[in-house]
Design an enzyme around this catalytic site. Structure first.
Site, PDB file in Angstrom:
ATOM      1  N   ASP A  24      39.771  27.041  39.917  1.00 57.61           N
ATOM      2  CA  ASP A  24      38.340  27.027  40.123  1.00 57.61           C
ATOM      3  C   ASP A  24      37.755  25.921  39.244  1.00 57.61           C
ATOM      4  O   ASP A  24      38.387  25.474  38.283  1.00 57.61           O
ATOM      5  CB  ASP A  24      37.754  28.391  39.753  1.00 57.61           C
ATOM      6  CG  ASP A  24      36.276  28.485  40.065  1.00 57.61           C
ATOM      7  OD1 ASP A  24      35.859  28.029  41.134  1.00 57.61           O
ATOM      8  OD2 ASP A  24      35.538  29.014  39.218  1.00 57.61           O
ATOM      9  N   ASP A  40      33.728  25.403  38.405  1.00 58.49           N
ATOM     10  CA  ASP A  40      32.630  25.878  37.570  1.00 58.49           C
ATOM     11  C   ASP A  40      33.098  27.046  36.709  1.00 58.49           C
ATOM     12  O   ASP A  40      33.550  28.070  37.225  1.00 58.49           O
ATOM     13  CB  ASP A  40      31.448  26.335  38.427  1.00 58.49           C
ATOM     14  CG  ASP A  40      30.769  25.184  39.149  1.00 58.49           C
ATOM     15  OD1 ASP A  40      30.681  24.101  38.558  1.00 58.49           O
ATOM     16  OD2 ASP A  40      30.322  25.372  40.289  1.00 58.49           O
ATOM     17  N   ASP A  76      37.508  32.133  36.601  1.00 60.98           N
ATOM     18  CA  ASP A  76      36.702  32.839  35.596  1.00 60.98           C
ATOM     19  C   ASP A  76      35.955  34.021  36.188  1.00 60.98           C
ATOM     20  O   ASP A  76      35.310  34.752  35.447  1.00 60.98           O
ATOM     21  CB  ASP A  76      35.684  31.878  34.964  1.00 60.98           C
ATOM     22  CG  ASP A  76      34.583  31.484  35.945  1.00 60.98           C
ATOM     23  OD1 ASP A  76      34.927  31.014  37.058  1.00 60.98           O
ATOM     24  OD2 ASP A  76      33.402  31.636  35.609  1.00 60.98           O
TER      25      ASP A  76
END
Length: 343
Positions: free
Chosen positions: A26, A28, A225
């Site tokens: 990922d 961001d 995250d």
């Protein structure tokens, strides 16, 4: 990855960059936040790449094109090619192309990333519900997306045009905090129309399919995250995952995670790609041990004893919480135990 309910983070004697052929990263909250590189990300990715691990960047953000993502990564010092970037715009464009004729018009509520992805699939982006679209697609359009664009989507959907969404992340991390994501904009159209979109992005299968088709990964590791997109997406794809604590997930959310949100591994940041992972031992009766810590589920709260690295304590707490939670999320109070770890 086993189909059984995960009750503890797993250990790994080998570095994860050696145990897996491809990292599905990922962006961001993992590689950068608010445009700036997250601490240790650039050097960790460089080392993993030099060791032979293929790095692919998988994002639910449909706003930017792969070329724009690569330009940003290069500015941060992370070499990448456009072929290394997989976006939810690409996933939703493929999904639409399988349901409408080639060359069909698609009403776009979003940014350039969607427009480029649709053209890649031989579809024609249009701006108005009066352009006779065969589909409506909605993706993150940036903070300046005009309110009238939602109205265009509503007009077309009310006429029976099928509605697609790149993703439904309610929030996105920024340099100033947590901001509304595409999911919040999708809710506006959902409330106004009563319709339900077909969704392509993480954690749903179309995104995982797009990622595997484009990377050719044989033994991928999802790195993210977010529990409800990255980790759940890995679970849906039956592949392993690494949660890094540099984005939106905090300690209480991790301990309360239901089975589909429990990562294979937990680490502070992307340095976790380069190391083995400590094993959690023990059981509910004697306590779960990791490093110098022992965690148990008490009557109303999680209990933690010992000392050592905070992450080892968190891993032990995960085992106690996930075992106590079983097939659902753990409801025991972990606040005091997490406070001991500074988490």
């Amino acid at each position: 990855m086993s189909g059984s309910v995960r009750t503890r983070p797993e250990g790994s004697e080998r570095g994860l960059n050696e145990a897996y052929d491809t990292a599905l990263l990922d962006l961001d909250g993992v590689v950068y936040a608010g445009g700036d590189a997250i601490a240790h990300a650039v050097e960790s990715l460089a080392t993993a790449r030099e060791g032979g691990m293929h790095l692919a960047y998988v994002t639910n953000n449909a706003f930017r094109t792969p070329d724009a993502v690569v330009e940003h990564l290069s500015e941060l010092g992370v070499p990448a090619d456009a072929s290394d970037v997989i976006t939810s715009a690409q996933a939703v464009a493929r999904l639409i192309s399988e349901q409408v004729p080639e060359g069909a018009r698609v009403l776009v509520i979003g940014g350039e990333g969607l427009t480029v992805a649709l053209r890649e699939r031989g579809l024609e982006p249009v701006e108005s519900a009066d352009d006779d679209p065969a589909a409506v697609v909605q993706g993150y359009g940036g903070p300046e997306l005009a309110w009238g664009r939602f109205a265009e989507a509503c007009y077309a959907i009310a006429r029976g045009v099928p509605w697609f969404a790149s993703n439904t992340d309610l929030t996105i991390p920024s340099g100033r905090g947590i901001a509304p994501g595409n999911g919040a904009a999708v809710e506006v159209v959902r409330i106004a129309t009563g319709a339900e979109p077909q969704v392509a992005g993480k954690p749903l299968p179309p995104m995982h399919r797009e990622t595997i088709l484009r990377t050719g990964a044989k033994r991928p590791l999802v790195v993210g995250d977010r529990l409800d997109t990255d980790i759940e997406g890995a679970a849906n794809g039956e592949v392993d995952s690494l949660l890094v604590l540099t984005g939106v997930t905090d300690g209480p959310q991790l301990l309360a995670a239901p089975p589909q949100h429990r990562p294979t591994y937990v680490d502070a940041d992307l340095r976790g790609l380069l190391t083995g992972q400590p094993e959690v031992t023990g059981d509910a009766e004697s306590g779960f041990r990791c490093g110098g810590w022992t965690a148990k589920a008490g009557g109303e709260r999680l209990e933690l004893e010992g000392d050592g690295e905070a992450l080892d304590g968190l891993r032990a707490l995960c085992a106690a919480a996930w075992t106590a939670g079983g097939d659902s999320g753990c409801e025991l109070d972990g606040g005091k135990a997490l406070a001991r770890l500074g988490l």
